[in-house]
Write an enzyme that holds these catalytic residues in place. Sequence first.
Site, PDB file in Angstrom:
ATOM      1  N   SER A   1      43.906   1.415  58.882  1.00  0.00           N
ATOM      2  CA  SER A   1      43.918   2.834  58.499  1.00  0.00           C
ATOM      3  C   SER A   1      44.524   3.693  59.664  1.00  0.00           C
ATOM      4  O   SER A   1      45.043   4.613  59.513  1.00  0.00           O
ATOM      5  CB  SER A   1      42.229   2.946  58.380  1.00  0.00           C
TER       6      SER A   1
ATOM      7  N   ARG B   1      47.902   6.384  59.889  1.00  0.00           N
ATOM      8  CA  ARG B   1      47.714   7.605  60.138  1.00  0.00           C
ATOM      9  C   ARG B   1      48.652   7.929  61.506  1.00  0.00           C
ATOM     10  O   ARG B   1      49.174   8.871  61.767  1.00  0.00           O
ATOM     11  CB  ARG B   1      46.249   7.713  60.775  1.00  0.00           C
TER      12      ARG B   1
ATOM     13  N   SER C   1      35.406   9.719  50.278  1.00  0.00           N
ATOM     14  CA  SER C   1      36.652   8.911  50.546  1.00  0.00           C
ATOM     15  C   SER C   1      37.463   9.633  51.701  1.00  0.00           C
ATOM     16  O   SER C   1      37.648  10.833  51.586  1.00  0.00           O
ATOM     17  CB  SER C   1      37.491   8.990  49.164  1.00  0.00           C
TER      18      SER C   1
ATOM     19  N   GLN D   1      40.396   8.870  52.037  1.00  0.00           N
ATOM     20  CA  GLN D   1      41.733   8.913  51.611  1.00  0.00           C
ATOM     21  C   GLN D   1      41.777  10.413  51.029  1.00  0.00           C
ATOM     22  O   GLN D   1      42.726  11.247  51.319  1.00  0.00           O
ATOM     23  CB  GLN D   1      41.962   7.998  50.555  1.00  0.00           C
TER      24      GLN D   1
ATOM     25  N   ASP E   1      35.173  -1.672  52.447  1.00  0.00           N
ATOM     26  CA  ASP E   1      36.275  -2.742  52.347  1.00  0.00           C
ATOM     27  C   ASP E   1      35.623  -4.100  52.662  1.00  0.00           C
ATOM     28  O   ASP E   1      36.381  -4.986  52.557  1.00  0.00           O
ATOM     29  CB  ASP E   1      37.546  -2.482  53.343  1.00  0.00           C
TER      30      ASP E   1
ATOM     31  N   LYS F   1      39.436  -0.463  43.672  1.00  0.00           N
ATOM     32  CA  LYS F   1      40.231  -0.937  44.766  1.00  0.00           C
ATOM     33  C   LYS F   1      41.191  -1.636  44.449  1.00  0.00           C
ATOM     34  O   LYS F   1      41.900  -1.443  43.176  1.00  0.00           O
ATOM     35  CB  LYS F   1      39.317  -1.402  45.607  1.00  0.00           C
TER      36      LYS F   1
HETATM   37  C1  S3P Z   1      40.935   4.047  53.570  1.00  0.00           C
HETATM   38  C2  S3P Z   1      39.846   4.778  53.262  1.00  0.00           C
HETATM   39  C3  S3P Z   1      39.171   3.814  52.097  1.00  0.00           C
HETATM   40  C4  S3P Z   1      39.397   2.347  52.204  1.00  0.00           C
HETATM   41  C5  S3P Z   1      40.715   1.907  52.505  1.00  0.00           C
HETATM   42  C6  S3P Z   1      41.096   2.754  53.465  1.00  0.00           C
HETATM   43  C7  S3P Z   1      41.660   5.104  54.617  1.00  0.00           C
HETATM   44  O1  S3P Z   1      39.394   4.104  50.684  1.00  0.00           O
HETATM   45  O2  S3P Z   1      38.683   1.688  51.132  1.00  0.00           O
HETATM   46  O3  S3P Z   1      41.057   0.440  52.642  1.00  0.00           O
HETATM   47  O4  S3P Z   1      42.374   4.387  55.650  1.00  0.00           O
HETATM   48  O5  S3P Z   1      41.252   6.324  54.767  1.00  0.00           O
HETATM   49  P1  S3P Z   1      38.801   5.346  50.014  1.00  0.00           P
HETATM   50  O6  S3P Z   1      39.229   6.800  50.805  1.00  0.00           O
HETATM   51  O7  S3P Z   1      39.173   5.261  48.565  1.00  0.00           O
HETATM   52  O8  S3P Z   1      37.272   4.994  50.015  1.00  0.00           O
END
Ligand code: S3P
Length: 447
Positions: free
Chosen positions: A27, A31, A174, A176, A325, A352
């Site tokens: 993650s 970023r 989320s 994301q 995850d 997922k």
């Molecule tokens: C992530 C957010 C999570 C996670 C993904 C990585 C991220 O997803 O499952 O592996 O880096 O922001 P969601 O935002 O869909 O929960």
Amino acid sequence: MNVGGTLIAGPAAGALRGALTVPGDKSMSHRAVMLAALADGVTEIDGFLPGQDNLSTAQMFIDMGVQIDWLSDDKRALRIHGVGLHGLRQPAGMLDAGNAGTCVRLMTGVLAGQPFATTMTGDASLCKRPMRRVVEPVRRMGAQVAGREDGNLLPLTITGGKLKAIDHQSAVASAQVKSCVLLAGLYADGTTTVREPKPSRDHTERMLPLFGQPVAVAEDGLISLTPSGRLRAPQATVHIPADPSSACFFAVAASLVADSEVTLNGIGINPRRDGWRRVLQAMGGDLALVGEATVGEEPVADIAVRSGGLHGMRVDGGDVPDAIDEFPVLFVAAALADGEFLLEDAAELRVKESDRIAAMAAALNAAGAQVEERSDGARIVGVQQLQGDIDVDAHGDHRIAMAMAVAAQRASGEIRIHNAAAIATSFPDFVPLAQQIGMNVRWADGA
Ligand code: S3P
């Protein structure tokens, strides 16, 4: 789907022992590349995860005119020549996110701020995953998005520019979605706010200030970003800590194989990522934090794990996003624990890289486990040992493949895990590191 690649795993020949350094956080690696590319100046990053997912993000910026120098052969150190918020160029072709949901969803926010049309696509798995959750807010901000199912499915064509600030109430917890809206907020005409039903991982909020962009997080959870007009490359190297989502496989393996003692070095213990450790501890796991420190804006520690009897428990509500995850491998822990494990409020697992509830239930049940699917989770009753000499399907999902390699350590014979090549998306070194502590796992083709 990432098809092909068969892993042959288990059973463990004896106790797992040793100290491991797993690769950088996925993650944070996404970023760091995004913010560095959009900053004024040159950023150096180390601890970058050179998995396919993060390389897709880097390639998108290369395709839009950003120079990236790899500073080491293993691609863990890199230098990014930022072009500023308004310096990206329209790519010549489609941008390809491969298997990476984080890449495509966060880039939707970045591309919403660009005054040109861009088309993003991905592999067969990503092309089935829901994008409305990010498309809806950037449309409200003023970007135009076209795609199948009215913009719910890749490929998506995004035409952006100057955006309107919005207040976004996310329907799902989320990171994301939150990060997409905050990144688009860099291009908005005022203060953008995001509220989520439960807190999700906060790496974007922690990293933006390193690039000179404040983010306010109120006590009630409201997140606000007032664009400062530019991002600035930090003077110091951006260090990315080791990925807790990768460490978790070895922590569960060490918990399950008798007499094991494994130390995982420098793992991120951000509370929004540390749910797996809290769950495993609450199940009776013997995990100790050693040498707590801070890397950049993130807390880290070595995690010393010893094997021990596990028991079932119930996980639901606000605890779910903190371990989202890690449930595939936590299901493995539950399948071999005493008593009943119940997971609720985790319907997100069905969207997922695969339907992780269905995929894990099928694979574990093929090995003699007792997993009962629920629409938003599972009920698992532990057994003493799993059966070997079976074939299971990882469905092109990296975490299913690695979780089943852990399960196999406690099976009566080998488990053949098909469609496992996707391990390369997040953890290319999984097999050699697993072998280093004594796990019995290898690629069928001998790689
Ligand atoms: C992530 C957010 C999570 C996670 C993904 C990585 C991220 O997803 O499952 O592996 O880096 O922001 P969601 O935002 O869909 O929960």
